[in-house]
Design an enzyme around this catalytic site. Structure first.
Site, short mmCIF file in Angstrom:
data_model
loop_
_atom_site.label_atom_id
_atom_site.label_comp_id
_atom_site.label_asym_id
_atom_site.label_seq_id
_atom_site.Cartn_x
_atom_site.Cartn_y
_atom_site.Cartn_z
N CYS A 7 -5.17 5.20 3.36
CA CYS A 7 -5.22 3.95 4.10
C CYS A 7 -5.01 4.23 5.59
O CYS A 7 -3.97 4.77 5.98
CB CYS A 7 -4.14 2.99 3.59
SG CYS A 7 -3.99 1.47 4.56
N CYS A 91 -7.86 -4.24 4.45
CA CYS A 91 -6.82 -3.72 3.55
C CYS A 91 -7.43 -3.32 2.21
O CYS A 91 -8.14 -4.10 1.56
CB CYS A 91 -5.76 -4.79 3.33
SG CYS A 91 -4.53 -4.38 2.08
N GLN A 215 -0.21 -14.63 -11.02
CA GLN A 215 0.03 -13.21 -10.76
C GLN A 215 -1.02 -12.63 -9.82
O GLN A 215 -2.20 -12.99 -9.88
CB GLN A 215 0.02 -12.44 -12.08
CG GLN A 215 1.05 -12.89 -13.09
CD GLN A 215 2.45 -12.41 -12.77
OE1 GLN A 215 2.70 -11.86 -11.70
NE2 GLN A 215 3.37 -12.62 -13.69
N CYS A 335 9.85 -9.16 -13.70
CA CYS A 335 9.37 -8.46 -12.53
C CYS A 335 10.48 -7.66 -11.86
O CYS A 335 10.29 -7.10 -10.78
CB CYS A 335 8.74 -9.44 -11.53
SG CYS A 335 9.89 -10.68 -10.90
#
Length: 376
Positions: A7, A91, A215, A335
């Site tokens: 990235c 992104c 989600q 989570c």
């Protein structure tokens, strides 16, 4: 070993949100498994199922972009340390469909002369752009505005945006007049005739309204729902409760002939979405209510319960209620494995039988864990 994702934003120090960027995905997943096993080591008899891996890139179905820059040159991404806009429209962890929509949205902001909100000066209008993609490529776009000042210009130029992005099915303006670090406000203004984004998920059709939680990783969400359905079907309950039900994914997946399912969720938009999905599917025995899951009353004890709490977990009060309830089966989707372990320890009347990790958040330390708990 898998190749690590690269990235430019991360390498350039522009964005460090993906803390594991550059780490091979196999290594990430192995570390998460070791972390989860360590936290749940107090229950050695539980059987661990193979982890459900995710694609390590392009997996996010939502983009929450802070707007910066100027009306002539707006940016979508984050704010730097001086609270100025940093562009993140390329992104790599957001889906290709979301990335493709970014440039037209940036152009539209400039065309409609929507002034980005200047945090230090507390001036401007447009605070955030929230974009969600369904599995079939349809999009929901929400402009988070300080006031209604720009609404006339947005409506005037909206046809040009819809022509460029015909996959946009829902567009709204959310009003957040206060200067505070939150994502959205309470008032939503529909700008299109469509007000719900349909999410086709392996035979189940969810309806997502603005402000409803879903989600961020569709592939893993479907895996969670399918696993819960498998475990629930094994015990064949006649009555199932789904606490912290959100838009009703678990409840709708476990619905079956002769089975009643009732979901509870504090978010009214999410419950409205869930009711719409159940009605559209003709599921008269699947109901939803707005309410606080921690205030659960066991006047009518279900045969099984699904819980999917936020990171803080179930908490002492709800754990005590469940422990005293005698409910035979609990499917716990978490989570945060730290609070998951604390909650299981607070319910000694239940024994974990099976555990599975779901990698909802590649490139970070976070993951989801699902546990099948049965009464001892």
């Amino acid at each position: 070993m898998t190749t690590a994702m690269q990235c430019d934003y991360f390498d350039g120090g522009v964005c460090r949100s993906c803390t594991l960027m550059g780490t091979p995905y196999d290594t990430q997943l192995m570390a998460k498994m070791e972390h989860a096993r360590g936290l749940l080591a107090a229950w050695p008899d539980a059987r661990w199922l193979p982890a459900m891996a995710s694609s390590d890139r392009g997996f996010r179905n939502r983009a929450k972009m802070v707007v910066g820059g100027t009306a002539d040159n707006p940016t979508l991404g984050i704010l730097d340390q001086s609270q100025r806009g940093v562009d993140l429209t390329l992104c790599g962890i957001i889906s290709a469909g979301l990335r493709a929509a970014m440039a037209p949205i940036v152009s539209f902001i400039a065309l409609a002369r929507i002034v980005p909100y200047d945090v230090p000066a507390r001036r401007g209008e447009l605070k955030h752009v929230l974009l969600t993609e369904s599995p079939d490529g349809a999009l929901m776009l929400r402009f988070v505005l300080r006031s209604t000042e720009a609404l006339g210009r947005i409506r005037k130029h909206l046809p040009s945006l819809l022509a460029e992005l015909p996959q946009l099915k829902v567009i709204t303006a959310n009003l957040l007049p206060e200067h505070k670090a939150v994502l959205e406000g309470d008032e939503e203004i529909a700008l299109t005739s469509g007000e719900t984004l349909t999410m086709p998920l392996d035979g189940v059709l969810l309806h997502l309204r603005p402000g409803s939680f879903f989600q961020t990783n569709t592939q893993i969400a479907m895996g969670l729902y399918a696993q819960a359905r498998e475990w629930i079907d094994e015990v064949a309950p006649r009555l199932v409760w789904d606490l912290y039900c959100g838009v009703g994914g678990f409840a709708l997946y476990v619905a079956a002939p002769g089975r009643r399912v009732h979901g509870v969720e504090v978010s009214a938009p999410a419950v409205e979405s869930a009711r719409l999905s159940a009605s559209g599917a003709g599921l008269k025995d699947v109901t939803f209510a707005v309410g606080d899951a921690t205030a659960l009353s066991t006047a009518e004890t279900p045969d099984a319960i699904i819980v999917n709490p936020p990171r803080r977990g179930l908490g002492e009060k709800l754990c005590a209620t469940l422990e005293a309830s005698g409910i035979p089966t609990i499917v716990y989707s978490s989570c945060n494995a730290v609070t998951l372990a604390q909650d299981i320890a607070a319910m000694p009347g239940y024994a974990p039988q099976r555990i599975r990790l779901f990698d909802m958040f590649p490139q970070t330390d976070h993951y989801e864990t699902m546990v099948l708990l049965t009464r001892r």
